[in-house]
Design an enzyme around this catalytic site. Structure first.
Site, PDB file in Angstrom:
ATOM      1  N   ASP A 209     -10.354   3.421   1.962  1.00  0.00           N
ATOM      2  CA  ASP A 209     -10.533   2.716   3.264  1.00  0.00           C
ATOM      3  C   ASP A 209     -11.020   3.671   4.113  1.00  0.00           C
ATOM      4  O   ASP A 209     -12.016   3.304   4.912  1.00  0.00           O
ATOM      5  CB  ASP A 209      -9.330   2.412   3.978  1.00  0.00           C
ATOM      6  CG  ASP A 209      -8.655   1.017   3.297  1.00  0.00           C
ATOM      7  OD1 ASP A 209      -9.495   0.423   2.576  1.00  0.00           O
ATOM      8  OD2 ASP A 209      -7.681   0.714   3.182  1.00  0.00           O
TER       9      ASP A 209
ATOM     10  N   LYS B 296       0.796  -1.185   0.117  1.00  0.00           N
ATOM     11  CA  LYS B 296      -0.062  -0.129   0.118  1.00  0.00           C
ATOM     12  C   LYS B 296       0.830   1.111  -0.027  1.00  0.00           C
ATOM     13  O   LYS B 296       0.287   2.352  -0.506  1.00  0.00           O
ATOM     14  CB  LYS B 296      -1.237  -0.094   1.320  1.00  0.00           C
ATOM     15  CG  LYS B 296      -2.086  -0.922   1.093  1.00  0.00           C
ATOM     16  CD  LYS B 296      -3.136  -0.749   2.255  1.00  0.00           C
ATOM     17  CE  LYS B 296      -4.397  -1.719   2.011  1.00  0.00           C
ATOM     18  NZ  LYS B 296      -5.320  -1.291   2.979  1.00  0.00           N
TER      19      LYS B 296
END
Ligand code: ATR
Length: 282
Positions: free
Chosen positions: A103, A67
């Site tokens: 997210d 990520k």
């Protein structure tokens, strides 16, 4: 018919629900969609990203451990990706690869849509200071939470995350999981969030420390969805608190990614029902 070619990169990929969720939703919407899993060793990330540019892949999800590392291979980042400092979705725009992070959006949207709670002006207690916590805490700070207490096993990581949330104008306190202030801090919070892997099936099924501090007017949120009813949520429920399981955050982050790739809205209730069936069969 429009065709979409998508995927997910991670290492290892374990049992991610994203391929199943995106394919099931696309099927319902009558879209032709491929969604492949690519287990990419961290050493091979650069090569994968070079190849990705020249393939017909429209976009990908990015998961642990890529990520942060993937950011250097992109042409642009959304504001969310910059604030969170990590990317979980890549899409193409004008021949460029853009990194986004859905997210935090997924978390906030789950509070709004599924618990009917607005975090602005609220006191929030967050367990964890890892990647998921970073998305959650920075989004809560961006949504003008009144105060956030971060509790983490490794105190130093909580302090590091707090710096970021303070930059966004939020009042932040840090404690370790053993701190004598733990129960009192939970008692004082409107919303209690578990963003650690504690409670996850087969990983760490122990109880979160200090949850006897939860009161009947709190909202308890877990990012864990396997099991759906974690010990934390069962306990919160028994005290009379409202609870929100981790499947909603997964669905809403997926919905935002899906919109980036296809421009189509995601039927969240439908996604939940197919995911519940899938989870109960596994
Ligand atoms: P993710 O990207 O899913 O958030 P991560 O970055 O590895 O994963 O973060 C995991 C979080 O769960 C961290 O806050 C971790 O605490 P540490 O920072 O001390 O490692 C927390 N965590 C995991 N297992 C734990 C355990 N057994 N007890 C307490 N905290 C735990």
């Amino acid at each position: 018919m429009l065709k979409y070619s998508l995927g997910i990169i991670g290492y290892p990929l374990g049992h991610t629900l994203s391929p199943f969720m995106h394919k099931a939703v696309a099927h319902e919407l009558g879209l032709e969609l491929q969604y492949k899993s690519f287990e990419v060793n961290p050493k091979a990330l650069g090569d994968f990203m070079k190849r990705f540019r020249d393939t017909s892949l429209d976009g990908i999800n990015v998961t642990v451990p890529h990520k942060v590392a993937v950011m250097e291979f992109l042409d642009g980042l959304t504001d969310e990706a910059i604030t969170i400092g990590a990317v979980n979705t890549i899409y193409r725009k004008d021949n460029k690869l853009i990194g986004d992070n859905t997210d935090g959006f997924g978390f906030i949207e789950s509070l709004h849509q599924n618990a009917r709670v607005d975090p602005s002006g609220k006191s929030i207690f967050v367990y964890g200071a890892g990647g998921a916590a970073r998305a959650i805490v920075t989004s809560l700070a961006g949504y003008k939470a009144k105060k956030i207490v971060i509790a983490n096993r490794t105190y130093k990581k909580a302090e590091k995350l707090a710096v970021k949330a303070k930059e966004l104008g939020c009042v932040v306190d840090c404690i370790s999981n053993e701190d004598s202030k733990l129960i009192g801090s939970i008692r004082a919070a409107d919303i209690i969030v578990n963003s650690t892997s504690i409670g996850m099936e087969g990983v760490d099924e122990k109880e979160l420390p200090g949850i006897s501090g939860i009161g009947p007017s709190s909202l308890a949120v877990d990012i864990v969805y396997r099991p759906l009813r974690t010990k934390f949520l069962v306990k919160a429920d028994s005290i009379g608190a409202v609870t929100l399981d981790g499947l909603w955050m997964l669905i809403h982050q997926g919905a935002r990614s899906f919109f980036r790739w296809t421009g189509r809205e995601f039927p969240t209730q439908l996604a939940r029902s197919v995911l519940l069936t899938r989870l109960s069969n596994n």
